[in-house]
Design a protein around this motif. Sequence first.
Motif, mmCIF file in Angstrom:
data_model
loop_
_atom_site.group_PDB
_atom_site.id
_atom_site.type_symbol
_atom_site.label_atom_id
_atom_site.label_comp_id
_atom_site.label_asym_id
_atom_site.label_seq_id
_atom_site.Cartn_x
_atom_site.Cartn_y
_atom_site.Cartn_z
ATOM 1 N N ARG A 76 8.957 1.748 0.056
ATOM 2 C CA ARG A 76 8.585 1.154 1.223
ATOM 3 C C ARG A 76 7.265 2.373 2.082
ATOM 4 N NH1 ARG A 76 12.225 4.393 4.239
ATOM 5 N NH2 ARG A 76 13.027 2.522 6.396
ATOM 6 N N LEU A 77 6.350 1.936 2.891
ATOM 7 C CA LEU A 77 5.757 2.677 2.655
ATOM 8 C C LEU A 77 5.406 2.499 5.043
ATOM 9 C CD1 LEU A 77 2.642 1.667 1.033
ATOM 10 C CD2 LEU A 77 3.885 3.280 0.297
ATOM 11 N N HIS A 78 6.072 3.395 5.055
ATOM 12 C CA HIS A 78 6.529 3.764 6.533
ATOM 13 C C HIS A 78 5.852 5.162 7.123
ATOM 14 C CE1 HIS A 78 9.903 0.958 6.707
ATOM 15 N NE2 HIS A 78 9.149 0.131 5.659
ATOM 16 N N GLY A 79 5.257 4.774 8.093
ATOM 17 C CA GLY A 79 4.605 6.023 8.931
ATOM 18 C C GLY A 79 3.354 6.624 8.904
ATOM 19 N N THR A 80 2.674 6.820 9.670
ATOM 20 C CA THR A 80 1.684 6.811 10.147
ATOM 21 C C THR A 80 0.228 7.559 8.460
ATOM 22 O OG1 THR A 80 1.963 9.846 10.766
ATOM 23 C CG2 THR A 80 1.312 8.075 12.645
ATOM 24 N N ILE A 81 -0.548 7.970 8.905
ATOM 25 C CA ILE A 81 -1.180 7.350 7.799
ATOM 26 C C ILE A 81 -2.399 8.278 8.384
ATOM 27 C CG2 ILE A 81 -2.739 6.573 6.088
ATOM 28 C CD1 ILE A 81 -1.852 3.424 7.287
ATOM 29 N N GLN A 136 -7.183 6.913 3.997
ATOM 30 C CA GLN A 136 -6.497 6.953 3.107
ATOM 31 C C GLN A 136 -5.397 5.194 3.136
ATOM 32 O OE1 GLN A 136 -4.361 9.182 0.699
ATOM 33 N NE2 GLN A 136 -6.241 10.588 1.687
ATOM 34 N N SER A 137 -5.841 4.568 3.731
ATOM 35 C CA SER A 137 -4.887 3.436 4.315
ATOM 36 C C SER A 137 -6.348 2.510 2.526
ATOM 37 C CB SER A 137 -5.881 3.136 5.506
ATOM 38 O OG SER A 137 -5.459 3.436 6.316
ATOM 39 N N ARG A 138 -7.603 2.819 2.844
ATOM 40 C CA ARG A 138 -7.780 1.755 1.500
ATOM 41 C C ARG A 138 -7.222 2.282 0.284
ATOM 42 N NH1 ARG A 138 -11.770 -1.165 1.310
ATOM 43 N NH2 ARG A 138 -13.462 -1.268 -0.809
ATOM 44 N N LEU A 139 -7.798 4.054 0.290
ATOM 45 C CA LEU A 139 -6.537 4.188 -1.175
ATOM 46 C C LEU A 139 -5.511 3.680 -1.890
ATOM 47 C CD1 LEU A 139 -8.014 8.261 -0.389
ATOM 48 C CD2 LEU A 139 -8.746 6.269 -2.246
ATOM 49 N N ILE A 140 -4.378 3.632 -0.332
ATOM 50 C CA ILE A 140 -3.721 3.204 -1.134
ATOM 51 C C ILE A 140 -3.661 1.655 -1.644
ATOM 52 C CG2 ILE A 140 -1.430 2.381 0.028
ATOM 53 C CD1 ILE A 140 -1.197 4.546 1.787
#
Length: 277
Positions: free
Chosen positions: A12-17, A62-66
């Motif tokens: 689960r990848l949930h929440g603000t980034i 962080q979005s791109r790193l994930i």
Amino acid sequence: MRSNAVTIPVIRLHGTIMSGGGQFRQPLSLASAAGVIEKAFSFKDAPAVAISVNSPGGSPVQSRLIYRRIRDLAKEKDKTVLVFVEDVAASGGYMIALAGDEIIADPSSIVGSIGVVSAGFGFTELLEKIGVERRLHAAGRNKATLDPFSPEKPEDVEHLKALQLEVHQTFIDLVKDRRANRLANTDDLFTGLFWSGISGKALGLVDHLGDMRSFLKTRYGEKTQLRLVSPQRGFFGRRMGLFGSASGAAADDIAARAVHGLADAAMDRALWARYGL
């Protein structure tokens, strides 16, 4: 007797980034997500990894790193990645969803918002009204760019807009690369608009409509088992010195952290509220 049931790891990848974190919240970042991502891809016999995404966005870095970590492991471990959108996968949340070989959303999910935004406040008259003198000293002509207590300069805004355009183009290129010929031919896709799962499917932002359990059992058989991979969590309050723990945090330090926590919560609330959530 060995079971022939397929086991699919679920994360689960949930929440603000955003990077960092505080005592009152744990935002979604590569640091917070890397452990569960690595563990999910370590299931040797699993043909796929299922990822539940529920995020209104946040840090593009962080979005791109994930996204990159998921794609690197998918290639290394030869796994299919199936992303399931819950309430929202917008902006940076949609960037993470792009790591999926297929994206599955609920008809009422919110997807898209392929754009870049910066927001702040200006307090140029407030200090004078309350009798406070602003003293700002900087080495470097542009060091105080976009200072909220100084009048906004047109050249500062233009610099910010140029930066935003570069980040936006990176996002657009990623969407085009990952979704390729699945995208509808419309100028609205990259304007920052967002859509329901139904419209997102028509536009090519989503591949299927449905829920994780039903989809996986249809794809891999009724005996398919879903295995949730969760992060390890420490005892709440230990680092803050709450509940009589021995960290020795002073009362004013705890109060300061509480203020920061409230500010973080307000920021989180604003991001979710943009999508009516």
